[in-house]
Write a protein that holds these residues in place. Structure first.
Motif, PDB file in Angstrom:
ATOM      1  N   PHE A   1       0.836  -1.201   0.000  1.00 50.34           N
ATOM      2  CA  PHE A   1       0.000   0.000   0.000  1.00 50.34           C
ATOM      3  C   PHE A   1       0.872   1.254   0.000  1.00 50.34           C
ATOM      4  CE2 PHE A   1      -2.280   3.489   1.900  1.00 50.34           C
ATOM      5  CZ  PHE A   1      -3.547   3.409   1.345  1.00 50.34           C
ATOM      6  N   VAL A   2       1.885   1.266   0.859  1.00 48.81           N
ATOM      7  CA  VAL A   2       2.792   2.420   0.922  1.00 48.81           C
ATOM      8  C   VAL A   2       3.440   2.661  -0.438  1.00 48.81           C
ATOM      9  CG1 VAL A   2       4.953   3.267   1.907  1.00 48.81           C
ATOM     10  CG2 VAL A   2       3.244   2.202   3.385  1.00 48.81           C
ATOM     11  N   LEU A   3       3.908   1.591  -1.067  1.00 49.63           N
ATOM     12  CA  LEU A   3       4.587   1.726  -2.356  1.00 49.63           C
ATOM     13  C   LEU A   3       3.644   2.226  -3.443  1.00 49.63           C
ATOM     14  CD1 LEU A   3       6.806   1.321  -4.444  1.00 49.63           C
ATOM     15  CD2 LEU A   3       6.230  -1.111  -4.492  1.00 49.63           C
ATOM     16  N   VAL A   4       2.508   1.582  -3.623  1.00 53.00           N
ATOM     17  CA  VAL A   4       1.614   1.936  -4.731  1.00 53.00           C
ATOM     18  C   VAL A   4       0.965   3.297  -4.493  1.00 53.00           C
ATOM     19  CG1 VAL A   4      -0.397   1.203  -6.073  1.00 53.00           C
ATOM     20  CG2 VAL A   4       1.252  -0.496  -5.272  1.00 53.00           C
TER      21      VAL A   4
ATOM     22  N   LEU B   1      -4.547  -2.813  -4.763  1.00 49.99           N
ATOM     23  CA  LEU B   1      -5.953  -2.493  -4.989  1.00 49.99           C
ATOM     24  C   LEU B   1      -6.422  -1.414  -4.025  1.00 49.99           C
ATOM     25  CD1 LEU B   1      -8.756  -3.081  -6.259  1.00 49.99           C
ATOM     26  CD2 LEU B   1      -9.025  -4.897  -4.551  1.00 49.99           C
ATOM     27  N   ALA B   2      -6.085  -1.564  -2.749  1.00 48.56           N
ATOM     28  CA  ALA B   2      -6.494  -0.582  -1.741  1.00 48.56           C
ATOM     29  C   ALA B   2      -5.903   0.791  -2.034  1.00 48.56           C
ATOM     30  CB  ALA B   2      -6.073  -1.061  -0.355  1.00 48.56           C
ATOM     31  N   ALA B   3      -4.628   0.832  -2.435  1.00 50.68           N
ATOM     32  CA  ALA B   3      -3.974   2.105  -2.731  1.00 50.68           C
ATOM     33  C   ALA B   3      -4.609   2.785  -3.938  1.00 50.68           C
ATOM     34  CB  ALA B   3      -2.481   1.883  -2.968  1.00 50.68           C
ATOM     35  N   ALA B   4      -4.929   1.997  -4.976  1.00 53.90           N
ATOM     36  CA  ALA B   4      -5.542   2.566  -6.182  1.00 53.90           C
ATOM     37  C   ALA B   4      -6.922   3.132  -5.876  1.00 53.90           C
ATOM     38  CB  ALA B   4      -5.640   1.489  -7.265  1.00 53.90           C
ATOM     39  N   VAL B   5      -7.706   2.399  -5.110  1.00 48.38           N
ATOM     40  CA  VAL B   5      -9.053   2.862  -4.753  1.00 48.38           C
ATOM     41  C   VAL B   5      -8.973   4.105  -3.872  1.00 48.38           C
ATOM     42  CG1 VAL B   5     -11.138   2.256  -3.453  1.00 48.38           C
ATOM     43  CG2 VAL B   5     -10.120   0.591  -5.017  1.00 48.38           C
ATOM     44  N   TYR B   6      -8.070   4.086  -2.901  1.00 52.11           N
ATOM     45  CA  TYR B   6      -7.906   5.235  -1.996  1.00 52.11           C
ATOM     46  C   TYR B   6      -7.519   6.491  -2.771  1.00 52.11           C
ATOM     47  CZ  TYR B   6      -5.759   8.176   1.596  1.00 52.11           C
ATOM     48  OH  TYR B   6      -5.404   9.239   2.405  1.00 52.11           O
ATOM     49  N   HIS B   7      -6.554   6.348  -3.684  1.00 49.59           N
ATOM     50  CA  HIS B   7      -6.101   7.525  -4.440  1.00 49.59           C
ATOM     51  C   HIS B   7      -7.195   8.042  -5.363  1.00 49.59           C
ATOM     52  CE1 HIS B   7      -4.038   9.746  -7.685  1.00 49.59           C
ATOM     53  NE2 HIS B   7      -3.256  10.145  -6.714  1.00 49.59           N
ATOM     54  N   LYS B   8      -7.858   7.140  -6.049  1.00 49.83           N
ATOM     55  CA  LYS B   8      -8.838   7.558  -7.061  1.00 49.83           C
ATOM     56  C   LYS B   8     -10.118   8.113  -6.441  1.00 49.83           C
ATOM     57  CE  LYS B   8     -11.336   5.846 -11.146  1.00 49.83           C
ATOM     58  NZ  LYS B   8     -10.825   6.896 -12.044  1.00 49.83           N
ATOM     59  N   PHE B   9     -10.646   7.422  -5.427  1.00 48.73           N
ATOM     60  CA  PHE B   9     -11.959   7.777  -4.912  1.00 48.73           C
ATOM     61  C   PHE B   9     -11.936   8.673  -3.682  1.00 48.73           C
ATOM     62  CE2 PHE B   9     -12.793   3.905  -7.349  1.00 48.73           C
ATOM     63  CZ  PHE B   9     -13.816   4.359  -8.164  1.00 48.73           C
ATOM     64  N   VAL B  10     -10.807   8.737  -2.986  1.00 50.87           N
ATOM     65  CA  VAL B  10     -10.722   9.592  -1.805  1.00 50.87           C
ATOM     66  C   VAL B  10      -9.864  10.819  -2.086  1.00 50.87           C
ATOM     67  CG1 VAL B  10     -10.060   9.733   0.620  1.00 50.87           C
ATOM     68  CG2 VAL B  10     -11.073   7.622  -0.272  1.00 50.87           C
TER      69      VAL B  10
ATOM     70  N   VAL C   1      10.622  12.106  -9.745  1.00 52.27           N
ATOM     71  CA  VAL C   1       9.585  11.089  -9.577  1.00 52.27           C
ATOM     72  C   VAL C   1      10.144   9.782  -9.012  1.00 52.27           C
ATOM     73  CG1 VAL C   1       7.989   9.583 -10.838  1.00 52.27           C
ATOM     74  CG2 VAL C   1       7.956  12.044 -11.251  1.00 52.27           C
ATOM     75  N   PRO C   2      11.282   9.265  -9.505  1.00 51.72           N
ATOM     76  CA  PRO C   2      11.771   7.993  -8.959  1.00 51.72           C
ATOM     77  C   PRO C   2      12.215   8.058  -7.503  1.00 51.72           C
ATOM     78  CG  PRO C   2      12.811   8.505 -11.070  1.00 51.72           C
ATOM     79  CD  PRO C   2      12.117   9.742 -10.615  1.00 51.72           C
ATOM     80  N   LEU C   3      12.528   9.261  -7.004  1.00 51.17           N
ATOM     81  CA  LEU C   3      13.082   9.377  -5.654  1.00 51.17           C
ATOM     82  C   LEU C   3      12.094   8.954  -4.570  1.00 51.17           C
ATOM     83  CD1 LEU C   3      15.543  10.177  -3.996  1.00 51.17           C
ATOM     84  CD2 LEU C   3      14.692  12.535  -3.977  1.00 51.17           C
ATOM     85  N   PRO C   4      10.868   9.498  -4.531  1.00 48.75           N
ATOM     86  CA  PRO C   4       9.938   9.038  -3.494  1.00 48.75           C
ATOM     87  C   PRO C   4       9.559   7.571  -3.649  1.00 48.75           C
ATOM     88  CG  PRO C   4       8.813  10.479  -5.057  1.00 48.75           C
ATOM     89  CD  PRO C   4      10.277  10.582  -5.338  1.00 48.75           C
ATOM     90  N   ILE C   5       9.545   7.068  -4.884  1.00 48.48           N
ATOM     91  CA  ILE C   5       9.225   5.655  -5.091  1.00 48.48           C
ATOM     92  C   ILE C   5      10.328   4.778  -4.493  1.00 48.48           C
ATOM     93  CG2 ILE C   5       8.816   3.866  -6.828  1.00 48.48           C
ATOM     94  CD1 ILE C   5       7.653   6.072  -8.625  1.00 48.48           C
ATOM     95  N   GLY C   6      11.581   5.153  -4.727  1.00 48.48           N
ATOM     96  CA  GLY C   6      12.685   4.416  -4.133  1.00 48.48           C
ATOM     97  C   GLY C   6      12.659   4.469  -2.619  1.00 48.48           C
ATOM     98  N   PHE C   7      12.334   5.629  -2.065  1.00 48.79           N
ATOM     99  CA  PHE C   7      12.259   5.747  -0.612  1.00 48.79           C
ATOM    100  C   PHE C   7      11.090   4.945  -0.043  1.00 48.79           C
ATOM    101  CE2 PHE C   7      15.245   9.347  -0.522  1.00 48.79           C
ATOM    102  CZ  PHE C   7      15.947   9.028   0.634  1.00 48.79           C
ATOM    103  N   ALA C   8       9.997   4.843  -0.781  1.00 48.71           N
ATOM    104  CA  ALA C   8       8.867   4.021  -0.326  1.00 48.71           C
ATOM    105  C   ALA C   8       9.280   2.563  -0.218  1.00 48.71           C
ATOM    106  CB  ALA C   8       7.685   4.173  -1.291  1.00 48.71           C
ATOM    107  N   VAL C   9      10.047   2.081  -1.201  1.00 50.40           N
ATOM    108  CA  VAL C   9      10.553   0.708  -1.150  1.00 50.40           C
ATOM    109  C   VAL C   9      11.501   0.551   0.038  1.00 50.40           C
ATOM    110  CG1 VAL C   9      11.957  -1.012  -2.362  1.00 50.40           C
ATOM    111  CG2 VAL C   9      10.261   0.331  -3.618  1.00 50.40           C
ATOM    112  N   PHE C  10      12.334   1.538   0.264  1.00 57.93           N
ATOM    113  CA  PHE C  10      13.297   1.495   1.362  1.00 57.93           C
ATOM    114  C   PHE C  10      12.602   1.383   2.718  1.00 57.93           C
ATOM    115  CE2 PHE C  10      15.555   4.288   4.475  1.00 57.93           C
ATOM    116  CZ  PHE C  10      16.611   3.435   4.759  1.00 57.93           C
ATOM    117  N   ILE C  11      11.643   2.251   2.983  1.00 53.44           N
ATOM    118  CA  ILE C  11      11.003   2.235   4.302  1.00 53.44           C
ATOM    119  C   ILE C  11      10.115   1.006   4.480  1.00 53.44           C
ATOM    120  CG2 ILE C  11      11.120   4.739   4.571  1.00 53.44           C
ATOM    121  CD1 ILE C  11       8.182   4.924   3.813  1.00 53.44           C
ATOM    122  N   ALA C  12       9.522   0.513   3.384  1.00 55.07           N
ATOM    123  CA  ALA C  12       8.723  -0.713   3.478  1.00 55.07           C
ATOM    124  C   ALA C  12       9.606  -1.895   3.870  1.00 55.07           C
ATOM    125  CB  ALA C  12       8.013  -0.986   2.160  1.00 55.07           C
TER     126      ALA C  12
END
Length: 283
Positions: A175-178, A256-265, A200-211
């Motif tokens: 969820f954190v990553l997506v 799935l949860a991340a996609a729904v959260y971003h799109k609908f919330v 753009v790649p920087l926060p994605i890399g950091f999301a993988v790191f903290i996960a």
């Protein structure tokens, strides 16, 4: 008019006009006639191969060093940096070609968010899984003895944790990553915010790191079904396959949860849909 008001108006005038992009058609067979699709598949295959090679070699090297001398090697922190740093580098390299997914969970999340077509999503996942198997195979060829004796970098549930806890950890990590992927690539950001696309790649890399920091002690951190599959196929031990479903079900639920959260919330999709329904019902 004050200088501050003038400056604000000038800043507003420089902002790009923003139009909500249309959802990608779910079934777009025209993509099969375009070289860009096949170039993207090659990019995803090679990037996932490199990702598995770098990360699994780091895991095996760390375990091997720790076996010979305690408190040596890169540790969990170094392993997390290997995963996060390699994603940062690889997304930077292929982001403009394929979008830089390198992960079936990310691809699935973007499919749910209508960012890519079903055909492209399926082909991406196949390319990612094949690349992961090849990458893990190269590690085994280079580090054969420690690879076989130290678990092959394969994901499994750590002793002391239940399968339910492992599943929850995989869901939350993915969820954190997506969620980060959706936020970092949001087209509204590039149109209305002060934003540098190269970051753009920087926060994605950091999301993988903290996960990885959070979930390595629980599952070794999957959050990427291709990464888990590649290591499992090459290592090929029964105890690894017994837990393998966790590393597909968890990431897909998290995506799935991340996609729904971003799109609908976050993007107000639910509010817009409700408003449209109310307006149509009053006609």
């Amino acid at each position: 008019m004050s200088k501050e008001e003038t400056a604000v108006e000038e800043l507003e005038s420089r902002k790009k006009p923003y139009d909500e992009p249309e959802p990608t058609p779910l079934l777009d067979t025209s993509e099969f006639t375009k070289w860009s699709l096949y170039r993207a598949l090659i990019a995803e295959f090679i990037a996932t191969l490199l990702f598995l090679y770098i990360t699994i070699a780091t895991v095996i090297g760390y375990k091997n060093q720790s076996m010979t001398e305690a408190c040596t090697g890169v540790g969990f922190l170094g392993v997390s940096w290997a995963f996060g740093g390699s994603i940062f580098v690889l997304v930077y390299c292929i982001g403009g070609i394929s979008g830089g997914h390198i992960n079936p969970a990310v691809t699935f999340g973007l499919l749910v968010g209508r960012k890519i077509s079903l055909a492209r999503a399926i082909l991406y996942i196949i390319a990612q899984c094949l690349g992961a198997i090849c990458g893990a195979g190269i590690v085994k060829g280079v580090m054969k003895h420690p690879y076989n004796s130290l678990g092959g970098g394969a994901n499994s549930v750590t002793e002391g944790y239940s399968k339910g806890a492992a599943l929850g950890a995989e869901i939350m990590g993915t969820f954190v990553l997506v969620y980060t992927v959706f936020s970092a690539t949001d087209p509204k950001r590039t149109a209305r915010d002060s934003f540098i696309p190269v970051l753009v790649p920087l926060p994605i890399g950091f999301a993988v790191f903290i996960a990885h920091l959070a979930t390595i002690p629980i599952t070794g951190t999957g959050i990427n079904p291709a990464r888990s599959l590649g290591a499992a196929v090459v290592y090929n031990q029964k105890e690894i396959w017994d837990d393998h479903w966790i590393f597909w079900v968890g990431p897909l639920i998290g995506a799935l949860a991340a996609a729904v959260y971003h799109k609908f919330v976050l993007r107000g999709g639910a509010v817009k849909a409700l408003s449209s329904f109310r307006n149509s019902s009053t006609v």
